[in-house]
Design a protein around this motif. Structure first.
Motif, PDB file in Angstrom:
ATOM      1  N   UNK A 167     -38.330  45.358  38.003  1.00 21.74           N
ATOM      2  CA  UNK A 167     -38.548  45.585  36.579  1.00 21.74           C
ATOM      3  C   UNK A 167     -39.181  44.460  35.810  1.00 21.74           C
ATOM      4  N   UNK A 168     -39.101  43.191  36.283  1.00 21.46           N
ATOM      5  CA  UNK A 168     -39.526  42.074  35.444  1.00 21.46           C
ATOM      6  C   UNK A 168     -40.741  41.309  35.977  1.00 21.46           C
ATOM      7  N   UNK A 169     -40.888  41.245  37.253  1.00 21.55           N
ATOM      8  CA  UNK A 169     -41.907  40.348  37.810  1.00 21.55           C
ATOM      9  C   UNK A 169     -43.294  40.976  37.928  1.00 21.55           C
ATOM     10  N   UNK A 170     -43.428  42.270  37.667  1.00 20.64           N
ATOM     11  CA  UNK A 170     -44.723  42.950  37.719  1.00 20.64           C
ATOM     12  C   UNK A 170     -45.408  42.747  39.066  1.00 20.64           C
ATOM     13  N   UNK A 171     -44.600  42.887  40.126  1.00 18.87           N
ATOM     14  CA  UNK A 171     -45.160  42.746  41.467  1.00 18.87           C
ATOM     15  C   UNK A 171     -45.756  44.069  41.916  1.00 18.87           C
ATOM     16  N   UNK A 172     -46.654  43.995  42.872  1.00 17.52           N
ATOM     17  CA  UNK A 172     -47.290  45.189  43.395  1.00 17.52           C
ATOM     18  C   UNK A 172     -46.270  46.003  44.181  1.00 17.52           C
ATOM     19  N   UNK A 173     -46.374  47.334  44.101  1.00 21.52           N
ATOM     20  CA  UNK A 173     -45.372  48.228  44.680  1.00 21.52           C
ATOM     21  C   UNK A 173     -45.259  48.052  46.188  1.00 21.52           C
ATOM     22  N   UNK A 174     -46.371  47.901  46.836  1.00 22.41           N
ATOM     23  CA  UNK A 174     -46.331  47.776  48.297  1.00 22.41           C
ATOM     24  C   UNK A 174     -45.614  46.506  48.720  1.00 22.41           C
ATOM     25  N   UNK A 175     -45.903  45.373  48.052  1.00 15.30           N
ATOM     26  CA  UNK A 175     -45.281  44.102  48.417  1.00 15.30           C
ATOM     27  C   UNK A 175     -43.780  44.121  48.154  1.00 15.30           C
ATOM     28  N   UNK A 176     -43.362  44.691  47.004  1.00 13.60           N
ATOM     29  CA  UNK A 176     -41.926  44.727  46.685  1.00 13.60           C
ATOM     30  C   UNK A 176     -41.174  45.648  47.634  1.00 13.60           C
ATOM     31  N   UNK A 177     -41.819  46.742  48.038  1.00  9.43           N
ATOM     32  CA  UNK A 177     -41.156  47.650  48.969  1.00  9.43           C
ATOM     33  C   UNK A 177     -40.939  46.969  50.320  1.00  9.43           C
ATOM     34  N   UNK A 178     -41.955  46.241  50.786  1.00  9.55           N
ATOM     35  CA  UNK A 178     -41.813  45.541  52.071  1.00  9.55           C
ATOM     36  C   UNK A 178     -40.699  44.494  51.978  1.00  9.55           C
ATOM     37  N   UNK A 179     -40.665  43.749  50.871  1.00 11.44           N
ATOM     38  CA  UNK A 179     -39.614  42.745  50.701  1.00 11.44           C
ATOM     39  C   UNK A 179     -38.242  43.419  50.640  1.00 11.44           C
ATOM     40  N   UNK A 180     -38.109  44.531  49.938  1.00 10.60           N
ATOM     41  CA  UNK A 180     -36.827  45.240  49.821  1.00 10.60           C
ATOM     42  C   UNK A 180     -36.347  45.713  51.189  1.00 10.60           C
ATOM     43  N   UNK A 181     -37.252  46.297  51.983  1.00  8.75           N
ATOM     44  CA  UNK A 181     -36.879  46.759  53.311  1.00  8.75           C
ATOM     45  C   UNK A 181     -36.430  45.596  54.194  1.00  8.75           C
ATOM     46  N   UNK A 182     -37.116  44.449  54.047  1.00  5.33           N
ATOM     47  CA  UNK A 182     -36.717  43.271  54.837  1.00  5.33           C
ATOM     48  C   UNK A 182     -35.318  42.785  54.420  1.00  5.33           C
ATOM     49  N   UNK A 183     -35.046  42.784  53.108  1.00  5.65           N
ATOM     50  CA  UNK A 183     -33.732  42.341  52.623  1.00  5.65           C
ATOM     51  C   UNK A 183     -32.641  43.293  53.111  1.00  5.65           C
TER      52      UNK A 183
END
Length: 670
Positions: A167-183
């Motif tokens: 919600x706050x960092x305005x990151x690209x959807x693909x990059x945030x999804x990859x990071x979320x899956x890794x976490x």
């Protein structure tokens, strides 16, 4: 496709919904699939740069805010250690990772303000690495903290990190999804290895964590898609504004051009009005000059014609009285009047041709020295009869080749010399002289005709070149000339390219007329050895005896006069008045004519051209045709050569010579 060459996200979604087998699947794909990159790599690169610049400050602020929230949770852990004896033994290790995360976040803040954070790729690396490090610290706290604190106080921190990430960092959807899956994968791996969280709590926590990840990812996808669509709209608007500015600039330029064109048109209109006024005035002056010219020509023509009529009337009466000697003398005087009439008429006709533009000069290489020799020799007797010494002053006995018209230049020189002889000063009897000089220059040759006659006052210099103007002959004595010589000279020199006429005169002392003409091209100079020989003596009419001539002439007087000449010359002839009669005559003739003589303008709208056409239809071999006309500038459209056209009036000798030339009969001298 829009003006940038790629599909907008709205178009893509519409296409997906319209082509997917089910609406539910289409909407799920629309919500969860991250936006596709622009087809044009350059457009994608420009969008990425704009994206990074637009959210650079916002990301810095979000990074500072996230760091403050992380630090605030440290104070909460301190409070928990003070109030909970069960948590207190684990506090140092857990708090160490809190400070490690704070240190990592601080380093991220420093990098965000030092490096090229406005570049989207740099910002992503800094933020994603920072988030990964924070999740790692939070995961270590979850593993190290005792139950149930590790779930109730630390595991729920992953929800905050995901909310913050999506919600706050305005990151690209693909990059945030990859990071979320890794976490999520790291959390599951840690749970399998350590069993730190109770299974029931872990299952519930993962359920909520996955829901947060799906909802956050869908929000992130729509946010990025909205940014991409907005970028397209902004670029389209910028392009439209740019096109509008270009159009405005073009419109302003056109307005300026129209203003300039309007001023130019106004200037041209004013100039055209002035030109028309000048042309009107010039036309009026030309009309007045033409009227004066016609009046003078009519006056001068009446005199010899009047004398001719009287001589012929007197000769008729002498013949009636059988006074052969008197009639013969009177007919001789009538012939003199006729010759004078023809000279005057031909002079007027020549001047009319020159001024109307019907004369086309034929430029050749002419030896001016030879022309002067011949002209001086021809006018020698005339000068002697007036008591004037005529001399040709030449420095070298060599040719002077010039580029001029071989027919008109001798007439110019003859008129200038004759003019000097006519206006000799009577007070200088025995001393009157006309000198012809030749001056050679590198680029031109000049003829000077110098006399010591009566001279010309400066106020008359322009007038003497007008027709029928004779300063020293107010009584209009034809013995002193016709008043056309200098007019013809002026018209010829004005017609010839590169020629110039100059006048210098002192009243009472004499005049100098100079004609300048260009030097001939060396390659065009004719070899003197091949120069034409002197013209033979005038041919005799006896050379025409036995020729068969067809005459087409509508004027009865002219036809009768030519019939009389043909009869005297022994020429066989048939004469008709019209082209129709000529056609009937051609059907009955038993002999191919040797020559056709025709007027140009004939009855019933016919011309000599029709006569020529009939000849081609009736005879297989060409028959020469001579056109004798009183019209100036007659053109046969290339059907007949120039020497097949003669202008009325003409002398009998000229008619004989041209008939012999066209028929190819050898001339016999008189």
């Amino acid at each position: 496709m829009n003006l940038f060459g790629f599909q907008s996200a709205t178009e893509s979604r519409f296409l997906k919904r319209s082509s997917a087998p089910g609406a539910v699947r289409a909407w799920l794909v629309d919500i969860l699939c991250w936006p596709a990159r622009f087809e044009d790599p350059q457009v994608e690169e420009e969008f990425t740069q704009d994206y990074g610049r637009r959210f650079a400050d916002f990301r810095r602020a979000a990074l500072v805010l996230g760091t403050l929230i992380w630090v605030c949770f440290g104070f909460w852990e301190i409070r928990l250690a003070q109030t909970s004896p069960a948590f207190r033994p684990y506090f140092p290790e857990v708090f160490a990772f809190r400070w490690a995360g704070a240190l990592g976040a601080t380093i991220g803040i420093v990098l965000a303000f030092r490096l090229a954070f406005h570049r989207d790729k740099v910002a992503h690396w800094i933020l994603l690495c920072g988030l990964a490090f924070m999740c790692l610290c939070l995961l270590m706290q979850t593993v190290l903290a005792p139950r149930p604190f590790n779930f109730t106080h630390f595991f729920v921190g992953f929800y905050l990190i995901l909310f913050y990430q999506f919600g706050f960092l305005r990151l690209r959807a693909k990059a945030t999804l990859i990071l979320t899956l890794c976490v999520i994968a790291a959390i599951v791996m840690a749970q399998l290895l350590t069993r730190a969280v109770e299974p029931e709590n872990f299952a519930a926590g993962m359920f909520y964590l996955l829901n947060v990840a799906v909802l956050g990812h869908s929000v992130n996808v729509n946010a990025e898609r909205h940014v991409r669509e907005r970028y397209i709209a902004v670029q389209a608007l910028a392009h439209s504004n740019g096109a509008l500015q270009v159009a405005n600039a073009a419109l302003a330029q056109k307005h300026d051009d129209l203003e300039v064109a309007r001023r130019d048109q106004q200037v041209r209109s004013d100039a055209l009005i002035a030109l028309r006024e000048q042309q009107r005035e010039a036309a009026e002056q030309a009309s007045r000059a033409k009227s004066r010219f016609l009046a003078a020509a009519a006056h001068d023509l009446r005199q010899p014609m009047h004398a001719l009529n009287l001589f012929l009337a007197a000769a008729d009466e002498a013949l009636a009285a059988r006074d052969i000697e008197a009639s013969s003398r009177l007919i001789g005087d009538a012939r003199k009047a006729s010759v004078l009439t023809a000279r005057l008429f031909n002079g007027v006709l020549d001047l009319s041709k020159l001024e109307s533009g019907h004369v086309k000069p034929v430029y050749t290489s002419v030896d001016l020295s030879r022309v002067i020799d011949e002209t001086v020799e021809q006018l020698g007797a005339f000068a002697a009869s007036r008591g004037v010494a005529l001399r040709y002053a030449r420095a070298l006995q060599r040719p002077a080749w010039v580029r001029t018209d071989a027919d008109w230049m001798p007439r110019v020189l003859g008129n200038l010399i004759a003019n000097g002889i006519k206006y000799a000063d009577p007070s200088k009897a025995g001393r009157s002289t006309v000198i012809v000089g030749l001056v050679r220059m590198p680029n031109y040759v000049r003829i000077d005709v110098i006399d010591n006659g009566i001279g010309i006052a400066p106020e008359h210099w322009d007038a003497i070149f007008q027709p029928f103007v004779q300063i020293g002959n107010p009584e209009r004595d034809r013995e002193k000339g016709l008043g056309l010589g200098l007019s013809i000279v002026n018209a010829v020199v004005a017609l010839l390219e590169g020629h110039r006429l100059e006048l210098k005169s002192i009243e009472g002392r004499g005049s100098r007329f100079s004609v300048r003409m260009p030097v001939a091209d060396q390659f065009a100079i004719q070899d003197p050895a091949t120069s034409p020989v002197e013209a033979p003596s005038p041919p005799s009419a006896s050379s025409l005896r036995g020729l068969y001539v067809l005459l087409v002439e509508d004027d009865s007087l002219v036809r009768a006069s030519m019939e009389a000449l043909f009869a005297r010359w022994g020429v066989l002839f048939d004469a008709v008045r019209t082209v129709a009669a000529f056609d009937e005559l051609l059907q009955t003739v038993e002999r191919v004519p040797d020559l056709i003589i025709s007027d140009y303008r004939l009855p019933e709208g016919s011309t000599a051209q029709d006569v020529v056409n009939l000849l081609g239809e009736h005879f297989s071999r060409p028959v020469p045709c001579l056109v004798v006309t009183g019209e100036a500038g007659v053109s046969m459209l290339g059907t007949l050569p120039e020497r097949s056209v003669l202008s009325k009036p003409l002398s009998a000798d000229m008619l004989i010579a041209r008939m012999l030339e066209l028929t190819g009969v050898p001339a016999r001298a008189c």
